[in-house]
Scaffold this motif. Structure first.
Motif, short mmCIF file in Angstrom:
data_model
loop_
_atom_site.label_atom_id
_atom_site.label_comp_id
_atom_site.label_asym_id
_atom_site.label_seq_id
_atom_site.Cartn_x
_atom_site.Cartn_y
_atom_site.Cartn_z
N GLU A 117 -33.69 -4.94 4.05
CA GLU A 117 -35.04 -4.39 4.29
C GLU A 117 -35.04 -3.47 5.49
O GLU A 117 -35.64 -2.40 5.47
CB GLU A 117 -36.04 -5.53 4.52
CG GLU A 117 -36.53 -6.14 3.22
CD GLU A 117 -36.96 -7.59 3.41
OE1 GLU A 117 -37.26 -8.00 4.55
OE2 GLU A 117 -36.95 -8.32 2.39
N LEU A 118 -34.37 -3.90 6.57
CA LEU A 118 -34.34 -3.07 7.78
C LEU A 118 -33.62 -1.74 7.51
O LEU A 118 -34.08 -0.68 7.95
CB LEU A 118 -33.67 -3.83 8.93
CG LEU A 118 -34.45 -5.03 9.46
CD1 LEU A 118 -33.56 -5.90 10.36
CD2 LEU A 118 -35.68 -4.55 10.25
N ILE A 119 -32.53 -1.82 6.79
CA ILE A 119 -31.80 -0.57 6.49
C ILE A 119 -32.66 0.34 5.62
O ILE A 119 -32.75 1.55 5.84
CB ILE A 119 -30.44 -0.88 5.83
CG1 ILE A 119 -29.51 -1.53 6.86
CG2 ILE A 119 -29.79 0.39 5.28
CD1 ILE A 119 -28.18 -2.01 6.33
N ASN A 120 -33.32 -0.28 4.65
CA ASN A 120 -34.22 0.51 3.79
C ASN A 120 -35.32 1.18 4.59
O ASN A 120 -35.69 2.32 4.32
CB ASN A 120 -34.87 -0.40 2.75
CG ASN A 120 -34.15 -0.28 1.43
OD1 ASN A 120 -33.83 0.83 1.01
ND2 ASN A 120 -33.88 -1.41 0.80
N GLU A 121 -35.82 0.43 5.57
CA GLU A 121 -36.88 0.98 6.41
C GLU A 121 -36.38 2.24 7.14
O GLU A 121 -37.06 3.26 7.19
CB GLU A 121 -37.29 -0.08 7.44
CG GLU A 121 -38.76 -0.05 7.78
CD GLU A 121 -39.10 -1.20 8.73
OE1 GLU A 121 -39.66 -0.91 9.79
OE2 GLU A 121 -38.77 -2.36 8.41
N ILE A 122 -35.17 2.14 7.66
CA ILE A 122 -34.59 3.30 8.37
C ILE A 122 -34.43 4.47 7.39
O ILE A 122 -34.76 5.62 7.71
CB ILE A 122 -33.24 2.93 9.02
CG1 ILE A 122 -33.49 1.92 10.14
CG2 ILE A 122 -32.52 4.17 9.55
CD1 ILE A 122 -32.23 1.38 10.78
N TYR A 123 -33.95 4.17 6.19
CA TYR A 123 -33.75 5.25 5.22
C TYR A 123 -35.07 5.92 4.85
O TYR A 123 -35.17 7.13 4.74
CB TYR A 123 -33.04 4.71 3.96
CG TYR A 123 -31.56 4.90 4.05
CD1 TYR A 123 -30.82 4.14 4.95
CD2 TYR A 123 -30.90 5.88 3.32
CE1 TYR A 123 -29.46 4.33 5.09
CE2 TYR A 123 -29.55 6.08 3.46
CZ TYR A 123 -28.83 5.30 4.34
OH TYR A 123 -27.48 5.51 4.49
N HIS A 124 -36.05 5.10 4.67
CA HIS A 124 -37.35 5.61 4.28
C HIS A 124 -37.92 6.48 5.40
O HIS A 124 -38.39 7.59 5.18
CB HIS A 124 -38.28 4.43 3.97
CG HIS A 124 -39.59 4.86 3.40
ND1 HIS A 124 -39.67 5.48 2.17
CD2 HIS A 124 -40.84 4.80 3.90
CE1 HIS A 124 -40.94 5.77 1.94
NE2 HIS A 124 -41.67 5.38 2.97
N PHE A 125 -37.82 5.95 6.60
CA PHE A 125 -38.33 6.67 7.76
C PHE A 125 -37.60 8.00 7.93
O PHE A 125 -38.20 9.05 8.12
CB PHE A 125 -38.13 5.79 9.01
CG PHE A 125 -38.81 6.34 10.22
CD1 PHE A 125 -40.14 6.03 10.46
CD2 PHE A 125 -38.15 7.18 11.10
CE1 PHE A 125 -40.79 6.55 11.57
CE2 PHE A 125 -38.78 7.70 12.21
CZ PHE A 125 -40.12 7.39 12.45
N ARG A 126 -36.27 7.94 7.84
CA ARG A 126 -35.47 9.15 8.02
C ARG A 126 -35.78 10.17 6.91
O ARG A 126 -35.84 11.37 7.13
CB ARG A 126 -33.98 8.77 8.00
CG ARG A 126 -33.02 9.90 8.34
CD ARG A 126 -32.46 10.63 7.15
NE ARG A 126 -31.73 9.81 6.22
CZ ARG A 126 -30.40 9.71 6.19
NH1 ARG A 126 -29.69 10.35 7.07
NH2 ARG A 126 -29.83 8.98 5.26
N GLY A 127 -36.01 9.66 5.68
CA GLY A 127 -36.32 10.56 4.57
C GLY A 127 -37.56 11.39 4.86
O GLY A 127 -37.64 12.56 4.50
N GLN A 128 -38.51 10.73 5.53
CA GLN A 128 -39.74 11.46 5.80
C GLN A 128 -39.70 12.25 7.09
O GLN A 128 -40.41 13.24 7.25
CB GLN A 128 -40.91 10.49 5.79
CG GLN A 128 -41.22 10.17 4.35
CD GLN A 128 -42.11 8.99 4.17
OE1 GLN A 128 -42.36 8.24 5.11
NE2 GLN A 128 -42.60 8.82 2.96
N ASN A 129 -38.87 11.81 8.03
CA ASN A 129 -38.75 12.50 9.32
C ASN A 129 -37.27 12.76 9.61
O ASN A 129 -36.70 12.16 10.52
CB ASN A 129 -39.31 11.62 10.44
CG ASN A 129 -40.72 11.19 10.15
OD1 ASN A 129 -41.65 11.89 10.45
ND2 ASN A 129 -40.85 10.03 9.53
N PRO A 130 -36.65 13.62 8.83
CA PRO A 130 -35.19 13.73 8.96
C PRO A 130 -34.73 14.20 10.33
O PRO A 130 -33.58 13.96 10.70
CB PRO A 130 -34.81 14.74 7.88
CG PRO A 130 -36.07 15.44 7.50
CD PRO A 130 -37.19 14.51 7.79
#
Ligand code: SF4
Ligand code: SF4
Lengths: 380, 411
Positions: free
Chosen positions: A167-180
């Motif tokens: 979940e934490l890794i997914n959160e980072i991916y999601h966040f990065r996807g929107q704010n690369p």
């Protein structure tokens, strides 16, 4: 607490050695498609092999020249004693080379535990029964090496720990996807790869710290790209040319679909509390698998297109390790599907002959092509 | 008076005629609307034949393509379509034939469905995926466990059986034809008989001079691969066994006088089977080889027979012992047995860039042959279905020196 996962990669043996000092066992693994939760619940720390390209010496006497750098790198470090501390080796059937390597190791070190784990490509009752029996048999084998016996309570805890990690890794991916622009791609990739070598409790703590430090700032402008294929992890720690070239070309990595740690991001071990945890673990191993050999290329194309849609990806760069058959076989399917969907792609061979100069020329040409936005592909 | 015995050359003619009729049969089946399946050379023909499916193996067609010196063009065709030249040359040549709709006897008929084997090797899954996508037909992938060592745990066998049953269900869905256990039982029985007869022929190769060499045996393999489960394979092997026994009785061999007996490891160079003739001209016979003895025939080579009374179990056991499904410790011990029991004095290890399954681990096998049996090896690198990878002149020069070395060492 430090949040730079590149330092974790630099000290890649520290975690295994510490775990052993505390009385645990350490299992060298290739691919996350091995039962890490089961191992952890029995007191075994699974650590992924980190690969580096380079000049290989002694391994050449055992592996033919037409095998990938990953396999050579693992063997090289077995031969030079780097991995002497491991209590065993477990590889997942993701390609023929890795099974062959397991064979060589089991002949050279017959006293060591070596196991090839097969996560089924299919999903039916027969496969489910197989995996259940395989996990139970593995638990017995681990116990005979000195691990703790399997227990539903500990397995439940391990599943929950690993799920939190995903979940934490997914959160980072999601966040990065929107704010690369908010977090560097090396940092994200190092975080995922560190999951493969660190005990999850510490890794989770570091991920939480990292999440606190990345804040949504003003959007950075740039060309949004997706990375796919395979990256030599150790290059992340020691600085990879690709990322500086990407930065200089004003490319923003919004998502990646790199082989390392895929299972950490894509697959949660699902099911509600109270179910038999072993059944839930079994379920998580039902096919198709994230590895290219064990799932159709169309599925991978679908995942890439989904990321393109969700994060505004404008092009895909494939990092293709030389002699990696499963990845090489996917390219003739992936590129046309991306093209049909107006997504240009670039294929870069990541070992062997490609120099920094050549890589720069190709990446820059690709970025220029993206600004012209014609859906084409470039082979390097 | 000419007796009615068949020479090795005449046996080859029988086989060639049958091969032609086999491909004609598949074409006819397609014309008449009967189901045609593509499968890999490790595909479960017994089950497919039992269910009334005509089986087509593009890999076998590639070997014919190589014999007719057409493989280079097809490999190039595939490479021009993003198929990497680093991939298996069976796959490249097969895909090249598919893309160019051509082949040694014309294009293969299109499949109705495809059965691949994900557990066998990377191409056996991914090549078929490309093929299925090209023809837009369903793909079924059989999976199986992999054992580094010989021991089979009950869940390995149970899963293999389950996979075969899953395939039966898939074929029923695709063809509308029911699975009939008695038909399957008969096909498995025929396959078991073919393998048992083949094993007897292999035994006869222990005689000096060897009555059949690798060149003859790789031809024979056609029936074990494409025709397993059919009466024709049993008839063929019985005929070969009879003739081979007679040759042994008369003391006739591939060579009248054997200077050197060799063990050959890996797939033959299909575009250049003449290397065996050249070896023979130097007085060397390949008395035993990995390819015909360990790959499909591994279960039988290890002493197994179809005797469980359950056709699914018998077939599952055959599968679990394919060379593709076992690890180096098993491969290595098989090589030692073959080289020792067939009286080989030297070994040729073909390091096959196309095939990682059979090539990784060869150095360990060479070391074991030398350390345990005093057998020295020669190795060379090429690809079994891409003639661009091989230079006969250089090969002859190096092997010539190796053979001289072996002969000198024996003196
Ligand atoms: S890089 Fe590819 S071929 Fe090499 S070990 Fe990894 S998956 Fe296998
Ligand atoms: S030659 Fe080897 S890699 Fe190619 S299809 Fe056959 S077993 Fe697989």
């Amino acid at each position: 607490m430090q949040t730079d996962f590149r330092n974790v990669l630099k000290e890649r043996h520290k975690w295994g050695l510490q775990h052993q000092e505390n009385g645990g066992l350490v299992m060298g693994c290739y691919s996350a498609m091995v039962p890490e939760e089961l191992m952890w619940s029995c007191g075994v720390l699974p650590i992924q092999f980190l690969m580096s390209p380079g000049t290989y010496g002694e391994s050449q006497a055992y592996l033919p020249p037409y095998t990938c750098d990953c396999s050579k790198s693992i063997l090289e470090e077995y031969l030079d004693g780097t991995y002497r501390y491991l209590d065993g080796l477990m590889v997942s059937h993701v390609c023929e080379t890795i099974r062959g390597l397991a064979g060589i190791l089991s002949v050279r070190w017959p006293e060591r535990f070596v196991h090839v784990f097969t996560a089924p490509a299919c999903n039916d009752l027969g496969a489910r029964r197989y995996i259940r029996a395989e996990l139970m048999s593995l638990a017995e084998k681990l116990q005979s090496l000195g691990a703790a016996p399997m227990s539903p309570e500990r397995l439940e805890e391990a599943i929950s720990l690993y799920n939190t990690n995903r979940e934490l890794i997914n959160e980072i991916y999601h966040f990065r996807g929107q704010n690369p622009g908010a977090v560097e791609p090396e940092q994200v990739l190092s975080a995922v790869m560190s999951a493969g070598i660190m005990p999850r409790p510490q890794h989770n703590r570091m991920l939480r710290e990292l999440l606190k430090t990345i804040h949504k700032g003003p959007e950075r402008a740039g060309t949004r790209i997706i990375l796919a294929g395979l990256l030599f992890e150790i290059e992340l720690a020691e600085g990879n040319n690709l990322f500086s070239i990407l930065r200089e070309s004003n490319a923003l990595v919004v998502w990646d679909d790199l082989a390392s740690g895929m299972r950490y991001r894509l697959e949660r071990v699902e099911g509600s509390k109270g179910d038999d945890p072993l059944d839930r673990l079994v379920e998580s191993f039902m096919g198709p698998q994230p590895a290219p050999l064990r799932s159709p290329a169309e599925r991978k194309a679908g995942q890439l297109l989904k990321a393109v849609r969700e994060y505004g990806g404008e092009g895909v760069i494939f990092l293709i390790p030389k002699y990696c058959d499963p990845i090489l076989f996917e390219i003739p399917t992936l590129i046309p599907i991306l093209k049909e969907n107006d997504v240009p792609s670039l294929c870069l061979e990541v070992s062997g002959s490609l120099s920094e100069g050549q890589m720069r020329v190709r990446v820059e040409a690709f970025m220029e092509m993206l600004s012209g936005s014609s859906a084409d592909s470039i082979w390097a | 008076m000419k007796d009615d015995r068949l020479s090795n050359r005449e046996i080859a003619q029988v086989r060639k005629a049958y091969t032609k009729s086999y491909y004609a049969r598949i074409r006819q089946a397609k014309k008449e609307g009967r189901p045609v399946a593509y499968t890999t050379a490790l595909g479960p023909t017994e089950l497919l034949y039992a269910m009334g499916v005509d089986v087509c193996m593009p890999e076998n067609y590639v070997t014919i393509c190589c014999a007719k010196q057409m493989a280079k063009g097809f490999c190039e065709e595939a490479e021009s379509r993003s198929i990497s030249p680093d991939l298996c040359s069976y796959a490249r040549c097969g895909l090249g034939m598919m893309y160019s709709m051509d082949g040694p006897m014309g294009a293969l008929p299109e499949p109705d469905f495809i059965v691949g084997v994900v557990s066998a090797c990377d191409p056996h899954a991914k090549w078929w995926e490309l093929t299925a996508r090209h023809y837009n037909v369903p793909l079924f992938l059989i999976d199986s466990s992999y054992r580094l060592r010989r021991k089979v745990e009950p869940h390995h066998e149970a899963w293999m059986i389950s996979e075969l049953k899953r395939l039966a269900g898939f074929v029923e869905e695709q063809t509308g034809l029911p699975f009939v256990e008695d038909d399957f039982r008969e096909c498995v029985r025929l396959s078991g008989e073919a393998h048992a007869t083949f094993a007897e022929i292999q035994e006869l190769r222990k005689h000096i001079p060897a009555p059949r060499g690798m060149r003859e045996m790789v031809g024979d393999l056609f029936y074990l691969i494409t025709q397993a489960g059919r009466r024709e394979s049993v008839d063929y092997y019985r005929m070969v066994l009879k003739e081979t026994r007679e040759r042994v009785r008369r003391g006739e061999g591939v060579l009248d006088e054997e200077r050197v007996r060799l063990y050959f490891h890996n797939i033959p160079l299909w575009f250049n089977l003449q290397i065996f003739d050249w070896l023979a001209a130097q007085g060397a016979v390949v008395a035993m080889d990995f390819y015909t003895n360990h790959v499909w025939h591994g279960f039988f080579f290890d002493g197994g027979r179809f005797d469980s009374e359950d056709p699914f179990r018998d077939l599952a056991r055959k599968w679990l012992f394919f060379d593709n499904h076992v690890g180096l410790p098993v491969k290595l011990s098989r090589s030692l047995i073959s080289a020792r029991e067939w009286g080989c004095q030297g070994a040729i290890f073909f390091s096959n860039r196309s095939c990682k399954v059979y090539s990784i681990g060869q150095p360990e096998q060479m070391r074991a042959l030398e350390q345990e049996l005093g057998i020295r090896s020669f190795t060379f690198e090429a690809e079994m279905a891409d003639p661009r990878s091989f230079s006969m002149d250089r090969w002859k020069e190096h092997v010539g020196m190796f053979l001289d070395f072996l002969v000198d060492a024996r003196r």
